[in-house]
Scaffold this motif. Structure first.
Motif, mmCIF file in Angstrom:
data_model
loop_
_atom_site.group_PDB
_atom_site.id
_atom_site.type_symbol
_atom_site.label_atom_id
_atom_site.label_comp_id
_atom_site.label_asym_id
_atom_site.label_seq_id
_atom_site.Cartn_x
_atom_site.Cartn_y
_atom_site.Cartn_z
ATOM 1 N N LYS A 104 -2.500 47.046 71.284
ATOM 2 C CA LYS A 104 -3.847 47.609 71.430
ATOM 3 C C LYS A 104 -4.851 46.519 71.084
ATOM 4 O O LYS A 104 -4.832 45.970 70.001
ATOM 5 N N LEU A 105 -5.725 46.224 72.042
ATOM 6 C CA LEU A 105 -6.713 45.158 71.890
ATOM 7 C C LEU A 105 -8.128 45.738 71.925
ATOM 8 O O LEU A 105 -8.469 46.487 72.849
ATOM 9 N N SER A 106 -8.933 45.387 70.933
ATOM 10 C CA SER A 106 -10.361 45.712 70.948
ATOM 11 C C SER A 106 -11.088 44.409 71.250
ATOM 12 O O SER A 106 -11.126 43.505 70.415
ATOM 13 N N LEU A 107 -11.645 44.316 72.454
ATOM 14 C CA LEU A 107 -12.219 43.044 72.914
ATOM 15 C C LEU A 107 -13.665 43.167 73.366
ATOM 16 O O LEU A 107 -14.118 42.412 74.215
ATOM 17 N N GLU A 112 -10.573 50.622 74.647
ATOM 18 C CA GLU A 112 -9.533 49.792 74.060
ATOM 19 C C GLU A 112 -8.561 49.400 75.161
ATOM 20 O O GLU A 112 -8.219 50.216 76.015
ATOM 21 N N VAL A 113 -8.093 48.170 75.149
ATOM 22 C CA VAL A 113 -7.138 47.696 76.140
ATOM 23 C C VAL A 113 -5.736 47.954 75.600
ATOM 24 O O VAL A 113 -5.405 47.536 74.491
ATOM 25 N N ASN A 114 -4.897 48.660 76.369
ATOM 26 C CA ASN A 114 -3.510 48.910 75.995
ATOM 27 C C ASN A 114 -2.618 48.027 76.859
ATOM 28 O O ASN A 114 -2.544 48.218 78.079
ATOM 29 N N PHE A 115 -1.936 47.063 76.243
ATOM 30 C CA PHE A 115 -1.062 46.135 76.969
ATOM 31 C C PHE A 115 0.379 46.521 76.692
ATOM 32 O O PHE A 115 0.843 46.459 75.564
ATOM 33 N N TRP A 151 -7.237 39.047 79.449
ATOM 34 C CA TRP A 151 -8.144 40.159 79.176
ATOM 35 C C TRP A 151 -9.503 39.694 78.689
ATOM 36 O O TRP A 151 -10.514 40.323 78.961
ATOM 37 N N ARG A 152 -9.548 38.593 77.932
ATOM 38 C CA ARG A 152 -10.834 38.045 77.486
ATOM 39 C C ARG A 152 -10.616 36.561 77.210
ATOM 40 O O ARG A 152 -10.359 36.160 76.082
ATOM 41 N N ALA A 153 -10.715 35.749 78.258
ATOM 42 C CA ALA A 153 -10.556 34.301 78.105
ATOM 43 C C ALA A 153 -11.735 33.763 77.288
ATOM 44 O O ALA A 153 -12.842 34.329 77.338
ATOM 45 N N PRO A 154 -11.544 32.693 76.522
ATOM 46 C CA PRO A 154 -12.637 32.187 75.682
ATOM 47 C C PRO A 154 -13.800 31.666 76.510
ATOM 48 O O PRO A 154 -13.608 31.002 77.521
ATOM 49 N N GLU A 155 -15.007 31.995 76.080
ATOM 50 C CA GLU A 155 -16.190 31.529 76.800
ATOM 51 C C GLU A 155 -16.699 30.247 76.135
ATOM 52 O O GLU A 155 -16.463 30.013 74.957
ATOM 53 N N PRO A 156 -17.398 29.387 76.888
ATOM 54 C CA PRO A 156 -17.731 28.060 76.391
ATOM 55 C C PRO A 156 -18.919 27.975 75.430
ATOM 56 O O PRO A 156 -19.136 26.929 74.846
ATOM 57 N N TYR A 157 -19.694 29.036 75.249
ATOM 58 C CA TYR A 157 -20.895 28.936 74.423
ATOM 59 C C TYR A 157 -20.615 29.234 72.950
ATOM 60 O O TYR A 157 -20.981 28.478 72.079
ATOM 61 N N LYS A 158 -19.959 30.357 72.666
ATOM 62 C CA LYS A 158 -19.629 30.687 71.282
ATOM 63 C C LYS A 158 -18.131 30.633 71.007
ATOM 64 O O LYS A 158 -17.705 30.719 69.874
ATOM 65 N N GLY A 159 -17.315 30.508 72.046
ATOM 66 C CA GLY A 159 -15.868 30.440 71.879
ATOM 67 C C GLY A 159 -15.227 31.796 71.663
ATOM 68 O O GLY A 159 -14.096 31.873 71.205
#
Length: 177
Positions: A104-107, A112-115, A151-159
Motif C-alpha cells: 500500500k503506497l500513499s504517494l 491509496e495505490v495498492n500494488f 507510480w511516482r518517479a522522482p521529480e527534478p525540482y524537489k526530488g
C-alpha cells in the motif's frame, strides 16, 4: 574475443547444475532456476565449472556468447545469494506499508495505490520510507522495482517520489523573480 564469455562459471558447493543441450538448470538453497540458450553457443559442464563457447565467428554468435555466460552466472548468484533492489520514498506524507501480499503506497494521489506483489518476489518495508524487493530472478526483481518506482518517479525540482537507493537525481533550479 568476449572477455566475459571466456571466463568459466564456477558452481559452488550446495548448488546442483545440470546441462542438457541448450538448457541449464540450477538448484540451490534459495530455489531453482533455468535458462535456455540460443543455438549460437555451446554450453558444457566440466567438473564444477560451466563453460560457454560460441558456435562460429558470426556477430550474433559472439553477442550471445557473453550474454549467455552472464545469464548462467546470474543463475548461480540467484540460487545462492539472491538479488535485492532497495527503493527510497521522498516527500511529505509519502509512505509505504505491506498488508499481506499487497504493498500500500500513499504517494500524494487522492487514493491509496495498492500494488499486488507477484509470485517469486518478496517485498518488505523496514521503514515507512523504504521498500526492499528481493528474489532469485534478477529480471523479475528489477521489473517489480521499476513498476513500483513508476507510480511516482522522482521529480527534478524537489526530488519527491520513489527512487532507487543509489540513484542520483539531477536537480533543476526553480523559477527566478
Amino acid at each position: 574475443m568476449s572477455r566475459i564469455g571466456k571466463k568459466p562459471v564456477t558452481v559452488p558447493a550446495g548448488v546442483t547444475a545440470t546441462v542438457s543441450g541448450q538448457q541449464v538448470d540450477m538448484k540451490g538453497p534459495k530455489g531453482a532456476l533455468s535458462f535456455t540458450a540460443t543455438d549460437d553457443v555451446t554450453i558444457t559442464l566440466e567438473g564444477n565449472e560451466i563453460l560457454v563457447k560460441p558456435r562460429g565467428t558470426s556477430k550474433r554468435a559472439r553477442q550471445q556468447w557473453g550474454m549467455s555466460r552472464s545469464m548462467v552466472a546470474n543463475l548461480v548468484e540467484g540460487v545462492t545469494k539472491g538479488f535485492k533492489k532497495e527503493l527510497e520514498i521522498n516527500g511529505v506524507g509519502y509512505r509505504a506499508a505491506m498488508q499481506g501480499n499487497v504493498l500500500k503506497l500513499s504517494l500524494g494521489y487522492s487514493h491509496e495505490v495498492n500494488f499486488e506483489v507477484p509470485q517469486g518476489v518478496t517485498v518488505t518495508t523496514p521503514k515507512q520510507t523504504e521498500i526492499v524487493v528481493e528474489g532469485i530472478d534478477p529480471q523479475l526483481v528489477g521489473q517489480v522495482a521499476a513498476n513500483i518506482r513508476e507510480w511516482r518517479a522522482p521529480e527534478p525540482y524537489k526530488g519527491k517520489g520513489i527512487k532507487y537507493k543509489n540513484e542520483f537525481i539531477f536537480r533543476k533550479e526553480g523559477k527566478k523573480k
